[in-house]
Design a protein around this motif. Structure first.
Motif, PDB file in Angstrom:
ATOM      1  N   SER A 191      10.213   3.402  -6.268  1.00 25.97           N
ATOM      2  CA  SER A 191       9.137   3.620  -7.244  1.00 25.97           C
ATOM      3  C   SER A 191       8.570   5.036  -7.250  1.00 25.97           C
ATOM      4  N   GLN A 192       8.692   5.741  -6.101  1.00 32.46           N
ATOM      5  CA  GLN A 192       8.018   7.031  -5.925  1.00 32.46           C
ATOM      6  C   GLN A 192       6.512   6.896  -6.147  1.00 32.46           C
ATOM      7  N   ILE A 193       6.001   5.732  -5.740  1.00 35.01           N
ATOM      8  CA  ILE A 193       4.555   5.485  -5.670  1.00 35.01           C
ATOM      9  C   ILE A 193       4.184   5.498  -4.202  1.00 35.01           C
ATOM     10  N   ARG A 194       3.049   6.056  -3.859  1.00 34.36           N
ATOM     11  CA  ARG A 194       2.674   6.190  -2.453  1.00 34.36           C
ATOM     12  C   ARG A 194       2.528   4.828  -1.767  1.00 34.36           C
ATOM     13  N   PHE A 195       3.164   4.735  -0.598  1.00 32.78           N
ATOM     14  CA  PHE A 195       2.915   3.604   0.294  1.00 32.78           C
ATOM     15  C   PHE A 195       2.100   4.141   1.467  1.00 32.78           C
ATOM     16  N   TYR A 202       5.591   8.248   1.554  1.00 37.60           N
ATOM     17  CA  TYR A 202       5.178   7.426   2.690  1.00 37.60           C
ATOM     18  C   TYR A 202       4.120   8.186   3.468  1.00 37.60           C
ATOM     19  N   ILE A 203       2.905   7.628   3.531  1.00 42.01           N
ATOM     20  CA  ILE A 203       1.749   8.323   4.102  1.00 42.01           C
ATOM     21  C   ILE A 203       1.178   7.494   5.244  1.00 42.01           C
ATOM     22  N   GLU A 204       0.914   8.140   6.380  1.00 47.48           N
ATOM     23  CA  GLU A 204       0.300   7.463   7.529  1.00 47.48           C
ATOM     24  C   GLU A 204      -1.130   7.951   7.694  1.00 47.48           C
ATOM     25  N   THR A 205      -2.068   6.998   7.746  1.00 48.51           N
ATOM     26  CA  THR A 205      -3.481   7.376   7.889  1.00 48.51           C
ATOM     27  C   THR A 205      -3.890   7.556   9.339  1.00 48.51           C
ATOM     28  N   GLY A 206      -3.208   6.877  10.268  1.00 51.13           N
ATOM     29  CA  GLY A 206      -3.649   6.893  11.661  1.00 51.13           C
ATOM     30  C   GLY A 206      -4.990   6.225  11.839  1.00 51.13           C
ATOM     31  N   ARG A 266      -9.004   1.753   1.820  1.00 52.48           N
ATOM     32  CA  ARG A 266      -9.755   2.692   0.983  1.00 52.48           C
ATOM     33  C   ARG A 266      -8.850   3.806   0.475  1.00 52.48           C
ATOM     34  N   THR A 267      -8.033   4.369   1.374  1.00 52.53           N
ATOM     35  CA  THR A 267      -7.108   5.433   0.966  1.00 52.53           C
ATOM     36  C   THR A 267      -6.098   4.922  -0.056  1.00 52.53           C
ATOM     37  N   THR A 268      -5.587   3.735   0.166  1.00 50.80           N
ATOM     38  CA  THR A 268      -4.621   3.133  -0.753  1.00 50.80           C
ATOM     39  C   THR A 268      -5.188   2.987  -2.151  1.00 50.80           C
ATOM     40  N   LEU A 269      -6.401   2.473  -2.233  1.00 49.12           N
ATOM     41  CA  LEU A 269      -7.014   2.234  -3.538  1.00 49.12           C
ATOM     42  C   LEU A 269      -7.358   3.545  -4.229  1.00 49.12           C
ATOM     43  N   GLU A 270      -7.790   4.534  -3.450  1.00 45.49           N
ATOM     44  CA  GLU A 270      -8.085   5.848  -4.035  1.00 45.49           C
ATOM     45  C   GLU A 270      -6.825   6.487  -4.605  1.00 45.49           C
ATOM     46  N   MET A 271      -5.687   6.271  -3.950  1.00 46.95           N
ATOM     47  CA  MET A 271      -4.419   6.877  -4.374  1.00 46.95           C
ATOM     48  C   MET A 271      -3.652   6.025  -5.370  1.00 46.95           C
ATOM     49  N   GLN A 272      -4.168   4.847  -5.684  1.00 46.36           N
ATOM     50  CA  GLN A 272      -3.450   3.912  -6.556  1.00 46.36           C
ATOM     51  C   GLN A 272      -2.061   3.605  -5.976  1.00 46.36           C
ATOM     52  N   GLY A 273      -2.029   3.435  -4.650  1.00 45.23           N
ATOM     53  CA  GLY A 273      -0.783   3.174  -3.961  1.00 45.23           C
ATOM     54  C   GLY A 273      -0.649   1.723  -3.533  1.00 45.23           C
ATOM     55  N   TYR A 274       0.151   1.523  -2.487  1.00 41.12           N
ATOM     56  CA  TYR A 274       0.399   0.201  -1.933  1.00 41.12           C
ATOM     57  C   TYR A 274       0.190   0.252  -0.417  1.00 41.12           C
TER      58      TYR A 274
END
Length: 265
Positions: free
Chosen positions: A132-136, A163-167, A175-183
């Motif tokens: 998808s090239q949508i942020r996970f 692919y993003i890691e919040t740690g 919160r980060t997921t929803l802000e980025m419109q990701g999954y």
């Protein structure tokens, strides 16, 4: 069963009376159980029944286990069974018990641009995320949820930078997921208890591979003689008892049961 429970209640009462003025019991556990509100619901009832105060350190499962290995716990309650069994096998825990379960769910935006709601199965859902090239957004924190997520990917992660890691814990990751419109992958209890859902929703669920088992273990006094073994065993027996299991089953958010007791002894 009722007679056994009454006998157990008497024993708990005697231990509780002796422990009422003792130091608190330290429970190393996960952010998912803490964030759900389960401990705020359960532990005051345990204290009322036994006189034993419980203080919770809520971190990712990996950190909770490391803390217990160092002796910074009397009881461990987490959700990464292989790691829990290794903890016991290495002698740090006395015995592991199944306590309860729920499940993991994939969270995305209302628009669901990767189309997870149309996925035929879990592998299809994961492939849609890769393509998808949508942020996970991953917790990336060695938690039980992170461990489960990596197991599901089986080494085939989405390409960076998608692919993003919040740690971070589950709340911050949501919160980060929803802000980025990701999954992201979340335990169901934390999602249901999460306050600021915006346009987020569950986009993939109800798959056997998303099962989420919780276990409970008393820290071994042979390794750490300072641990409060009697009080730890009292907490475990109370949670595994008919009373504890009934209370776990009755805990709800907005009319939805969050955890399902399945203690076996």
């Amino acid at each position: 069963m009722r007679l056994v429970f009454h006998i157990f209640a008497l024993v708990v009462g005697l231990i509780g009376a002796a422990s009422a003025n003792s130091d608190y019991l330290l429970l190393q556990s996960t952010t998912s159980t803490q964030n759900s509100g389960l401990y705020d619901y359960l532990l005051p009832k345990f204290t009322e029944d036994t006189g034993i105060e419980v203080r919770v350190v809520a971190v990712g499962t990996g950190q909770a286990i490391r803390n217990a290995v160092q002796g910074d716990a009397d009881v461990l309650l987490v959700h990464a069974k292989a790691q829990e069994e290794e903890f016991v096998a290495q002698g740090y825990g006395i015995e592991r018990f199944d306590l309860m379960y729920n499940d993991f769910v994939f969270i995305g935006s209302e628009s669901d641009p990767a189309g997870l709601q149309g996925a035929s199965d879990l592998e299809d859902a994961l492939q849609r995320l890769r393509d998808s090239q949508i942020r996970f957004v991953s917790r990336g924190d060695d938690s039980g949820t992170h461990t489960k997520e990596l197991l599901l990917w089986d080494g085939r992660l989405p390409a960076r930078p998608y692919y993003i890691e919040t740690g971070s814990g589950m709340g911050a990751t949501l919160r980060t997921t929803l802000e980025m419109q990701g999954y992201t992958l979340s335990d169901r209890a934390t999602w249901l208890a999460y306050g600021n859902k915006r346009d987020g929703k569950i986009v993939f669920e109800d798959n056997a591979q998303l099962y989420n088992q919780y276990g409970i273990i008393a820290v071994n006094p042979k390794i750490h003689p300072h641990v409060k073994t009697d009080a730890a065993k009292t907490l475990i027996e109370w949670l595994l008892s008919e009373r504890g299991q009934t209370l776990i089953a009755s805990f709800q958010k907005n009319g939805t049961q969050l955890f399902f007791p399945n203690a076996r002894r």
